[in-house]
Structures are given as structure tokens and as C-alpha cells.
Design an enzyme around this catalytic site. Structure first.
Site, PDB file in Angstrom:
ATOM      1  N   ALA A  70       2.913  -3.383   7.028  1.00 47.09           N
ATOM      2  CA  ALA A  70       3.467  -3.934   5.783  1.00 47.09           C
ATOM      3  C   ALA A  70       4.978  -4.028   5.875  1.00 47.09           C
ATOM      4  O   ALA A  70       5.603  -3.409   6.742  1.00 47.09           O
ATOM      5  CB  ALA A  70       3.080  -3.052   4.592  1.00 47.09           C
ATOM      6  N   TYR A  71       5.547  -4.805   4.985  1.00 49.38           N
ATOM      7  CA  TYR A  71       6.991  -4.826   4.777  1.00 49.38           C
ATOM      8  C   TYR A  71       7.274  -3.752   3.738  1.00 49.38           C
ATOM      9  O   TYR A  71       6.840  -3.866   2.593  1.00 49.38           O
ATOM     10  CB  TYR A  71       7.421  -6.199   4.267  1.00 49.38           C
ATOM     11  CG  TYR A  71       8.919  -6.369   4.063  1.00 49.38           C
ATOM     12  CD1 TYR A  71       9.649  -7.229   4.871  1.00 49.38           C
ATOM     13  CD2 TYR A  71       9.604  -5.673   3.068  1.00 49.38           C
ATOM     14  CE1 TYR A  71      11.016  -7.397   4.687  1.00 49.38           C
ATOM     15  CE2 TYR A  71      10.961  -5.820   2.894  1.00 49.38           C
ATOM     16  CZ  TYR A  71      11.670  -6.683   3.699  1.00 49.38           C
ATOM     17  OH  TYR A  71      13.031  -6.836   3.522  1.00 49.38           O
ATOM     18  N   THR A  72       7.967  -2.685   4.134  1.00 48.74           N
ATOM     19  CA  THR A  72       8.151  -1.530   3.243  1.00 48.74           C
ATOM     20  C   THR A  72       9.607  -1.225   2.902  1.00 48.74           C
ATOM     21  O   THR A  72       9.886  -0.191   2.281  1.00 48.74           O
ATOM     22  CB  THR A  72       7.522  -0.270   3.872  1.00 48.74           C
ATOM     23  OG1 THR A  72       8.130  -0.024   5.147  1.00 48.74           O
ATOM     24  CG2 THR A  72       6.021  -0.446   4.047  1.00 48.74           C
TER      25      THR A  72
ATOM     26  N   TRP B 269       4.531   7.774  -2.098  1.00 47.35           N
ATOM     27  CA  TRP B 269       5.410   8.776  -1.487  1.00 47.35           C
ATOM     28  C   TRP B 269       4.880   9.249  -0.126  1.00 47.35           C
ATOM     29  O   TRP B 269       4.676  10.445   0.106  1.00 47.35           O
ATOM     30  CB  TRP B 269       5.592   9.950  -2.430  1.00 47.35           C
ATOM     31  CG  TRP B 269       6.246   9.641  -3.737  1.00 47.35           C
ATOM     32  CD1 TRP B 269       6.365   8.420  -4.344  1.00 47.35           C
ATOM     33  CD2 TRP B 269       6.854  10.574  -4.629  1.00 47.35           C
ATOM     34  NE1 TRP B 269       7.000   8.536  -5.548  1.00 47.35           N
ATOM     35  CE2 TRP B 269       7.314   9.852  -5.757  1.00 47.35           C
ATOM     36  CE3 TRP B 269       7.026  11.959  -4.618  1.00 47.35           C
ATOM     37  CZ2 TRP B 269       7.971  10.449  -6.843  1.00 47.35           C
ATOM     38  CZ3 TRP B 269       7.672  12.559  -5.683  1.00 47.35           C
ATOM     39  CH2 TRP B 269       8.151  11.820  -6.782  1.00 47.35           C
TER      40      TRP B 269
ATOM     41  N   LYS C 279       3.458  -6.683  -2.978  1.00 46.42           N
ATOM     42  CA  LYS C 279       2.253  -5.873  -2.738  1.00 46.42           C
ATOM     43  C   LYS C 279       1.161  -6.223  -3.748  1.00 46.42           C
ATOM     44  O   LYS C 279      -0.024  -6.242  -3.401  1.00 46.42           O
ATOM     45  CB  LYS C 279       2.590  -4.387  -2.790  1.00 46.42           C
ATOM     46  CG  LYS C 279       3.459  -3.895  -1.641  1.00 46.42           C
ATOM     47  CD  LYS C 279       2.779  -4.044  -0.274  1.00 46.42           C
ATOM     48  CE  LYS C 279       1.649  -3.050  -0.088  1.00 46.42           C
ATOM     49  NZ  LYS C 279       1.057  -3.136   1.272  1.00 46.42           N
TER      50      LYS C 279
ATOM     51  N   GLY D 175       3.770   2.461  13.135  1.00 40.57           N
ATOM     52  CA  GLY D 175       4.115   2.980  11.813  1.00 40.57           C
ATOM     53  C   GLY D 175       3.475   4.329  11.542  1.00 40.57           C
ATOM     54  O   GLY D 175       2.609   4.802  12.287  1.00 40.57           O
TER      55      GLY D 175
ATOM     56  N   TYR E 112       9.480  -5.750  -3.881  1.00 36.02           N
ATOM     57  CA  TYR E 112       8.471  -5.070  -3.068  1.00 36.02           C
ATOM     58  C   TYR E 112       7.161  -4.924  -3.833  1.00 36.02           C
ATOM     59  O   TYR E 112       6.090  -5.277  -3.329  1.00 36.02           O
ATOM     60  CB  TYR E 112       8.994  -3.705  -2.630  1.00 36.02           C
ATOM     61  CG  TYR E 112       7.936  -2.831  -1.985  1.00 36.02           C
ATOM     62  CD1 TYR E 112       7.397  -3.157  -0.743  1.00 36.02           C
ATOM     63  CD2 TYR E 112       7.481  -1.674  -2.623  1.00 36.02           C
ATOM     64  CE1 TYR E 112       6.421  -2.362  -0.153  1.00 36.02           C
ATOM     65  CE2 TYR E 112       6.513  -0.869  -2.031  1.00 36.02           C
ATOM     66  CZ  TYR E 112       5.988  -1.218  -0.803  1.00 36.02           C
ATOM     67  OH  TYR E 112       5.023  -0.429  -0.223  1.00 36.02           O
TER      68      TYR E 112
ATOM     69  N   THR F 226       0.302   0.219  -3.110  1.00 34.17           N
ATOM     70  CA  THR F 226       1.359   1.122  -3.533  1.00 34.17           C
ATOM     71  C   THR F 226       1.415   1.320  -5.040  1.00 34.17           C
ATOM     72  O   THR F 226       0.983   0.451  -5.812  1.00 34.17           O
ATOM     73  CB  THR F 226       2.727   0.572  -3.065  1.00 34.17           C
ATOM     74  OG1 THR F 226       3.794   1.356  -3.615  1.00 34.17           O
ATOM     75  CG2 THR F 226       2.921  -0.862  -3.515  1.00 34.17           C
ATOM     76  N   ASP F 227       1.971   2.449  -5.448  1.00 36.18           N
ATOM     77  CA  ASP F 227       2.242   2.720  -6.856  1.00 36.18           C
ATOM     78  C   ASP F 227       3.283   1.766  -7.439  1.00 36.18           C
ATOM     79  O   ASP F 227       3.405   1.648  -8.657  1.00 36.18           O
ATOM     80  CB  ASP F 227       2.731   4.162  -7.038  1.00 36.18           C
ATOM     81  CG  ASP F 227       4.002   4.440  -6.254  1.00 36.18           C
ATOM     82  OD1 ASP F 227       3.946   4.435  -5.007  1.00 36.18           O
ATOM     83  OD2 ASP F 227       5.068   4.653  -6.872  1.00 36.18           O
TER      84      ASP F 227
END
Length: 280
Positions: free
Chosen positions: A54-56, A144, A123, A10, A119, A95-96
Site C-alpha cells: 500500500a501507499y502508507t 497503529w 484507502k 514491508g 490517505y 485502515t482506521d
């Protein structure tokens, strides 16, 4: 230091490998994140752990929330528990998307969360599981993420910008683009801080200055020398299966104060990314 990194191919794992080549990196063939306890068993012998897997797939998560929950919450929780039992410091990237994107003020670490989609929910559950494990940890929320590797906004804009004269880009979502090299450096600084006894917890780290996707695209085209024009559109004009937060600004002052790492200027790192891609 014996550093273990979950992740190998990744964006973040590849940048960590550049900065910490001596670390042990586990790909999916060695650490399948659909098997929480098998992953947790891998921490034996490590002196520090970074979860860079991670699963993104934000949109796909809407129809695969159970799978995303296992990968983003159950497995990090199991790893965190194993680290806590062994006294191993852990850095976990979040994450945001744990926020609802309301308002325009940068999100503080203690602001109320409110994910808009699957998602973000998975998270957030991962954050809660890591925290509940009770070990020394840093949860590093970011936004981002871009690099010369994998699929990301910079590479998409370069491809589309070379094909079209005008590109329609969302202008009412604002956040801090985060070059993955800078994020990798922040993760390593967090590891070092934890080993020195700096209290961990939830922190924010993102590039500066904050910008809209449309503004980000313009800078990419300008630095790459592409004549493609940007037409600003609203989120409503570009519907997606998963809702995106309109406000992804993150207050990163706590991370700078505790770990000494300032927000990087993403425009400088963008130039390096474009050079690596042969687009500058």
C-alpha cells in the site's frame, strides 16, 4: 495451498513470510502498484491472495493523492476483479483512517465513514473497489501497526527515548496498537475462513487495550528500561500536513465471532518486538 502475497519487504509482508514461508511474495520489481492491470495478471494460478502492499505515507499523500489513489484503490480493485473472475478468495488490509475520529466509542464496521485526509480517502476507495468486484473477500481494517521492521512508532520511540530525558507525545489520540505478527496471523485466519465458506466483508482487527500515543510511549520506555519521561501534549501542539483521527478505537467483535481470532494484547507482543530489536 498456493498463497500469493502482494508485498515483500514491508512490515506485514515480512511477518507473513515468517508464518507462511511457502507463499509467493511479490515485491515492487514484480508487482508495481502503479500498474493495476499488470498486478491483476499476477493472480493466475493462486488459490488465495493477500494484498500487503500500500501507499502508507500519510502526510505525503496530501500532495500525491493521485498516485496514492492508483496504489491504494485502482490496483487493489483490479486485483479484486481478477480474483473474483477466477474464484480466488482475497484478503485486503485497510485502515482506521477511513473514519473521521469523532467521539470515543469503538468504530463498528457499519459506521459511516468520513476520511479526514487523502490517505484515508484513497484507502476507502480501495475498500469500495474490492467490495464492488463481488468476489469472496475480507477487508481487514487495522490501526497503529508496529513491528521490528521498517519505520514505525516503536522504533521511533526507542531512538528518541535513548537521546532525550523528556519526550512530548500526543495524548488526545486513542487507538489499538497492532503488532504486525498478530495482524499477519489474522490475515491467514481470514484466508482459511474464506476457503471454508465463511462470509467475508469488512472486519476490524487491532491490538488491545486501547491507549493514547503517550500511554503507548510510556509502555515502550518501561519495557525497554529507558528513563525518558513522557510529557503529554495535544494534537494541536504537534501539527502535521494530514489530520489524524482522534478516535481510532475499532470494534473487533465481528472478526472474533466469525474467524475466532481475539484482539491480541499488544503489550505482550511489544515485549517480543523489543527482544528482536535487542532493546529488552
Amino acid at each position: 495451498m498456493s498463497l500469493l502475497v502482494f508485498g515483500k519487504t514491508g512490515q506485514l509482508a515480512r511477518e507473513l513470510a515468517r508464518r507462511a514461508p511457502e507463499a509467493r511474495f511479490l515485491g515492487r520489481d514484480q508487482a508495481d502498484f502503479t500498474a493495476p492491470q499488470a498486478c491483476a495478471a499476477q493472480v493466475d494460478g493462486a488459490e488465495a491472495v493477500i494484498i500487503a502492499a500500500a501507499y502508507t505515507a500519510v502526510d505525503k499523500a496530501e500532495s500525491e493523492e493521485a498516485l496514492a489513489t492508483t496504489v491504494n484503490a485502482e490496483t487493489p480493485g483490479a486485483i479484486a476483479a481478477a480474483c473474483a473472475e477466477r474464484g480466488i478468495p482475497l484478503v485486503h488490509v485497510s485502515t482506521d483512517y477511513v473514519f473521521d475520529g469523532a467521539g470515543s466509542a469503538p468504530w463498528r464496521t457499519d459506521d459511516a465513514t468520513g476520511p479526514l485526509g487523502a490517505y484515508g480517502r484513497t484507502k476507502l476507495k480501495g475498500e469500495q473497489a474490492v467490495t464492488a468486484a463481488g468476489g469472496a473477500h475480507v477487508i481487514l481494517r487495522t490501526s497503529w501497526v508496529v513491528s521490528a521492521h521498517g519505520a514505525n512508532f516503536v522504533k521511533t520511540m526507542l531512538r528518541l527515548g535513548a537521546e532525550r530525558e523528556v519526550l512530548r507525545v500526543v495524548a488526545d489520540q486513542v487507538g489499538g496498537p497492532t503488532p504486525t505478527g498478530d495482524l499477519a496471523a489474522a490475515c491467514l485466519a481470514a484466508v482459511q475462513g474464506l476457503q471454508k465458506g465463511i462470509p467475508g466483508g469488512i472486519h476490524h482487527f487491532a491490538g488491545a487495550p486501547d491507549v493514547s500515543w503517550a500511554g503507548f510511549a510510556r509502555e515502550i520506555f518501561a519495557q525497554a528500561g529507558l528513563p525518558c519521561a513522557v510529557e503529554e501534549i495535544a494534537t494541536a501542539d504537534y501539527p502535521t500536513p494530514a489530520r489524524r483521527p482522534a478516535n481510532s478505537r475499532l470494534d473487533c467483535s465481528g472478526f472474533e465471532a466469525d474467524f475466532g481470532v481475539k484482539r491480541p494484547d499488544w503489550r505482550v507482543s511489544l515485549a517480543a518486538i523489543l527482544k528482536e530489536l535487542g532493546a529488552a
